[in-house]
Design a protein around this motif. Structure first.
Motif, PDB file in Angstrom:
ATOM      1  N   GLU A 108      24.561 -31.468  -9.342  1.00 46.61           N
ATOM      2  CA  GLU A 108      25.856 -30.788  -9.209  1.00 46.61           C
ATOM      3  C   GLU A 108      27.072 -31.983  -8.500  1.00 46.61           C
ATOM      4  OE1 GLU A 108      28.031 -27.434  -6.405  1.00 46.61           O
ATOM      5  OE2 GLU A 108      26.154 -27.212  -7.040  1.00 46.61           O
ATOM      6  N   ARG A 164      34.363 -30.521 -11.469  1.00 48.34           N
ATOM      7  CA  ARG A 164      33.098 -30.205 -11.306  1.00 48.34           C
ATOM      8  C   ARG A 164      32.334 -30.142 -12.502  1.00 48.34           C
ATOM      9  NH1 ARG A 164      34.413 -25.834  -6.580  1.00 48.34           N
ATOM     10  NH2 ARG A 164      34.366 -27.112  -4.731  1.00 48.34           N
ATOM     11  N   SER A 204      30.808 -33.519  -8.090  1.00 55.21           N
ATOM     12  CA  SER A 204      32.212 -33.316  -7.634  1.00 55.21           C
ATOM     13  C   SER A 204      33.001 -34.369  -7.632  1.00 55.21           C
ATOM     14  CB  SER A 204      32.205 -32.121  -6.402  1.00 55.21           C
ATOM     15  OG  SER A 204      33.505 -31.975  -6.090  1.00 55.21           O
ATOM     16  N   ARG A 237      40.286 -31.474  -8.601  1.00 52.26           N
ATOM     17  CA  ARG A 237      38.850 -31.383  -8.439  1.00 52.26           C
ATOM     18  C   ARG A 237      37.974 -31.171  -9.851  1.00 52.26           C
ATOM     19  NH1 ARG A 237      38.567 -29.282  -3.818  1.00 52.26           N
ATOM     20  NH2 ARG A 237      38.085 -30.934  -2.537  1.00 52.26           N
TER      21      ARG A 237
END
Length: 328
Positions: A237, A277, A239, A275
């Motif tokens: 994951e 992701r 970011s 941001r």
């Protein structure tokens, strides 16, 4: 064009010359055995072409009197559009043999002048798009899903997920989306009571039920699919904060890869930040993606991504310095 398809259409041409043709005569003209001729005749009758079978010493096959395949009246632009659509879809989610068959039929029913010009296009055109593994979607499944979606009727499906698990589902189909050579059904799943995505090539059976439903207003199936693909859980994951606006970043990162979220600017840094992701099974492809943005960025997590970015920087530095190995 596949040879069986060509022979079936050649058989139709022979029958259109008129008269009665014996099985032996047709077999000789086509270069196949008599059993194959009978099978080709069945193919033509399945297409509602009126073929008569005559018994006896002088028996054989003939077209119903007065029947003849009419020419397909298309303009040059229309014919080219149809043909290019068939040729470019051959490596996509359409079954290849169906494309071959449709192309052959188009060539057979167009006027001679157009057919000659299209033959030149078929034999000279090349496509740079890479071949993709054929993803077969059953025609019956595709049509039933489309029917249920249009009529807002509940759909019962047999589904196999990416881990090979089989299940029976009932779905409220909201939309059909073609993306990256695959067909997806977006709809509310009765098992989870959530909006889910189902790949049509993983649907074994589809049954349209009598129950109807009301889809949500202003629902956008394609937007929902892209967002779902970008958030599908994988091993990593990721970011990353990137300097720039969402519109600037989105022009370089497709919706199916990442989700973007605006970050409020601070007094110390009035520049806009976003941001990014990403869900990823492997990290190796993300450093080149970040480098291609050509914008300042800060990796929030995972820590392994920092190492991957340093490794790419070392390789680029080594290449710029004319070294064959990156420094340790």
């Amino acid at each position: 064009m596949t040879r069986p398809t060509a022979r079936v259409l050649a058989l139709l041409e022979l029958l259109q010359t008129g008269g009665t043709h014996t099985v032996g005569e047709l077999a000789g003209r086509l270069g196949v055995d008599e059993r194959t001729v009978r099978r080709y005749i069945t193919h033509l009758t399945d297409l509602d072409i009126p073929i008569r079978s005559l018994r006896g010493r002088y028996g054989g096959y003939q077209l119903a009197p007065g029947y003849r395949m009419p020419p397909l009246m298309l303009t040059d632009d229309e014919a080219v559009a149809v043909l290019l659509g068939l040729l470019t879809s051959r490596n996509g989610s359409t079954v290849a043999h169906a494309v071959d068959s449709a192309t052959a039929k188009l060539r057979r029913v167009l006027p001679a002048r157009l057919t000659t010009r299209l033959e030149a296009l078929i034999h000279t055109a090349e496509f740079t798009a890479a071949d993709h593994p054929e993803v077969t979607v059953a025609t019956a499944v595709l049509l039933r899903v489309a029917e249920a979606t249009r009529e807002h009727r509940t759909l019962a499906i047999t589904y196999t997920d990416r881990n090979g698990r089989h299940s029976e589902r009932t779905v409220h189909p909201y939309g059909l989306v073609a993306h990256s050579d695959r067909w997806y059904l977006t709809g509310r799943d009765s098992r989870s009571d959530e909006v889910r995505q189902f790949r049509l090539d993983r649907i074994t059976t589809a049954t349209v039920l009598s129950e109807t439903f009301t889809p949500p207003e202003e629902f956008e199936p394609s937007a929902h699919l892209l967002a779902a693909l970008a958030t599908t859980p994988y091993r990593h994951e990721v970011s990353v904060r990137v300097q720039g606006t969402a519109a600037q970043i989105r022009s370089l990162i497709p919706e199916a890869i990442a989700t973007l979220h605006d970050i409020n600017s601070s007094r110390t840094d009035p520049e806009p930040w976003v941001r990014v992701r990403i869900q990823a099974e492997q990290l190796e492809w993300i450093p080149p993606l970040l480098a291609g943005l050509n914008r300042p960025f800060v990796i929030e997590h995972p820590a392994e991504l920092n190492d991957a970015v340093r490794a790419l920087a070392n390789r680029l530095t080594a290449a710029a310095d004319g070294r064959t190995e990156s420094p340790r």
